[in-house]
Design a protein around this motif. Sequence first.
Motif, PDB file in Angstrom:
ATOM      1  N   UNK A  70       0.865  -1.186   0.000  1.00  0.00           N
ATOM      2  CA  UNK A  70       0.000   0.000   0.000  1.00  0.00           C
ATOM      3  C   UNK A  70       0.898   1.231   0.000  1.00  0.00           C
ATOM      4  N   UNK A  71       0.273   2.419  -0.020  1.00  0.00           N
ATOM      5  CA  UNK A  71       1.030   3.665   0.046  1.00  0.00           C
ATOM      6  C   UNK A  71       1.850   3.764   1.331  1.00  0.00           C
ATOM      7  N   UNK A  72       1.433   3.039   2.369  1.00  0.00           N
ATOM      8  CA  UNK A  72       2.134   3.107   3.648  1.00  0.00           C
ATOM      9  C   UNK A  72       3.575   2.608   3.541  1.00  0.00           C
ATOM     10  N   UNK A  73       3.841   1.755   2.560  1.00  0.00           N
ATOM     11  CA  UNK A  73       5.209   1.273   2.341  1.00  0.00           C
ATOM     12  C   UNK A  73       6.121   2.446   1.999  1.00  0.00           C
ATOM     13  N   UNK A  74       5.659   3.327   1.100  1.00  0.00           N
ATOM     14  CA  UNK A  74       6.432   4.517   0.744  1.00  0.00           C
ATOM     15  C   UNK A  74       6.515   5.492   1.911  1.00  0.00           C
ATOM     16  N   UNK A  75       5.427   5.602   2.674  1.00  0.00           N
ATOM     17  CA  UNK A  75       5.415   6.547   3.791  1.00  0.00           C
ATOM     18  C   UNK A  75       6.397   6.120   4.882  1.00  0.00           C
ATOM     19  N   UNK A  76       6.519   4.822   5.128  1.00  0.00           N
ATOM     20  CA  UNK A  76       7.491   4.337   6.106  1.00  0.00           C
ATOM     21  C   UNK A  76       8.901   4.694   5.639  1.00  0.00           C
ATOM     22  N   UNK A  77       9.198   4.406   4.378  1.00  0.00           N
ATOM     23  CA  UNK A  77      10.516   4.723   3.825  1.00  0.00           C
ATOM     24  C   UNK A  77      10.788   6.218   3.896  1.00  0.00           C
ATOM     25  N   UNK A  78       9.767   7.013   3.611  1.00  0.00           N
ATOM     26  CA  UNK A  78       9.900   8.470   3.676  1.00  0.00           C
ATOM     27  C   UNK A  78      10.213   8.912   5.100  1.00  0.00           C
ATOM     28  N   UNK A  79       9.599   8.266   6.093  1.00  0.00           N
ATOM     29  CA  UNK A  79       9.882   8.593   7.491  1.00  0.00           C
ATOM     30  C   UNK A  79      11.334   8.325   7.850  1.00  0.00           C
ATOM     31  N   UNK A  80      11.861   7.190   7.368  1.00  0.00           N
ATOM     32  CA  UNK A  80      13.274   6.876   7.604  1.00  0.00           C
ATOM     33  C   UNK A  80      14.154   7.913   6.916  1.00  0.00           C
ATOM     34  N   UNK A 140      20.594   4.894   7.815  1.00  0.00           N
ATOM     35  CA  UNK A 140      19.725   3.953   8.533  1.00  0.00           C
ATOM     36  C   UNK A 140      20.363   2.575   8.601  1.00  0.00           C
ATOM     37  N   UNK A 141      21.297   2.262   7.704  1.00  0.00           N
ATOM     38  CA  UNK A 141      21.885   0.928   7.653  1.00  0.00           C
ATOM     39  C   UNK A 141      23.210   0.835   8.385  1.00  0.00           C
ATOM     40  N   UNK A 142      23.666   1.933   9.011  1.00  0.00           N
ATOM     41  CA  UNK A 142      24.979   1.917   9.649  1.00  0.00           C
ATOM     42  C   UNK A 142      24.906   1.396  11.082  1.00  0.00           C
ATOM     43  N   UNK A 143      26.016   0.931  11.572  1.00  0.00           N
ATOM     44  CA  UNK A 143      26.181   0.519  12.965  1.00  0.00           C
ATOM     45  C   UNK A 143      25.163  -0.522  13.395  1.00  0.00           C
ATOM     46  N   UNK A 144      24.987  -1.530  12.559  1.00  0.00           N
ATOM     47  CA  UNK A 144      24.039  -2.597  12.872  1.00  0.00           C
ATOM     48  C   UNK A 144      24.764  -3.938  12.819  1.00  0.00           C
ATOM     49  N   UNK A 145      24.350  -4.863  13.634  1.00  0.00           N
ATOM     50  CA  UNK A 145      24.815  -6.247  13.510  1.00  0.00           C
ATOM     51  C   UNK A 145      26.106  -6.515  14.231  1.00  0.00           C
ATOM     52  N   UNK A 146      27.183  -6.708  13.451  1.00  0.00           N
ATOM     53  CA  UNK A 146      28.432  -7.203  14.022  1.00  0.00           C
ATOM     54  C   UNK A 146      29.021  -6.274  15.068  1.00  0.00           C
ATOM     55  N   UNK A 147      28.700  -4.979  14.977  1.00  0.00           N
ATOM     56  CA  UNK A 147      29.236  -4.040  15.949  1.00  0.00           C
ATOM     57  C   UNK A 147      28.470  -4.082  17.267  1.00  0.00           C
ATOM     58  N   UNK A 148      27.355  -4.786  17.284  1.00  0.00           N
ATOM     59  CA  UNK A 148      26.613  -4.979  18.517  1.00  0.00           C
ATOM     60  C   UNK A 148      25.896  -3.748  19.017  1.00  0.00           C
ATOM     61  N   UNK A 149      25.678  -2.791  18.140  1.00  0.00           N
ATOM     62  CA  UNK A 149      24.993  -1.580  18.570  1.00  0.00           C
ATOM     63  C   UNK A 149      23.529  -1.637  18.167  1.00  0.00           C
TER      64      UNK A 149
END
Length: 247
Positions: A208-218, A229-238
């Motif tokens: 739905x349009x909400x998919x674009x709205x979520x991305x727009x919020x990010x 939004x994709x930085x400092x995730x996973x292996x760094x444990x943050x």
Amino acid sequence: SAGAGFSASISQSKLNFRYQELRNGTKNFDTSNKLGQGSYGTVYKAVLPDGREVAVKRLFLNTRQWIDQFLNEVDLINCLHHKNLVKLLGRSTDGPESLLVYEYYFNKSLDQIIFDHSRAKVLHWEKRLDIIQGVAEGLSYLHEESEIRIIHRDIKASNVLLDDNFKPKITDFGRARSFAEGLIHLSTGVAGTLGYMAPEYVFHGHLTEKVDLYSFGVLILEVVTGQRCSSEVGSQGRKSFLARVCN
């Protein structure tokens, strides 16, 4: 077939580009002219024989899947006309591969500025607000005002181009989908970029349009914070980007 309508009109001289001229204009697709990557192709800067600068999208692979996405973008964007959407100039079909040709924007993509500490200084708060508002207006047009209702499915900083005045232009419609009038949602395979995709879309595939709205919020959070939004995730444990922002 898909893209047949546009293929008929592409024979008009102003929409038809010669493959060899585009190849020469990119210096044989030299990496020094690479502007970025879309959902299914790489984009290069090209200088035409008359001195005009354009952006050329080249497919990763000439498979049926990539060609279908290529034609999907041609069909959709050819119907769209808005100041905050990238302008398609035409395509080349006379060579060994098909190429899309767009307007070239001097300031390239938003991610190349907001995530670069030295360049981000040019985007004061008023300009950042203008960028956010421009993307919102472009999405509103896609969702409610264009002749066909369109969900982009890949709104992110690298898919927002900036012109000479830092006005935003939404690009890359290879993953976009159009809706028939009256439909509440589409059930479709999940497509997009991790970090920007709405959880309910990832889990259930309801578009739905909400998919674009979520991305727009990010995207708004990235513009405000200057953090990916994709930085400092996973292996760094943050904590993830959204978790850190919400806290």
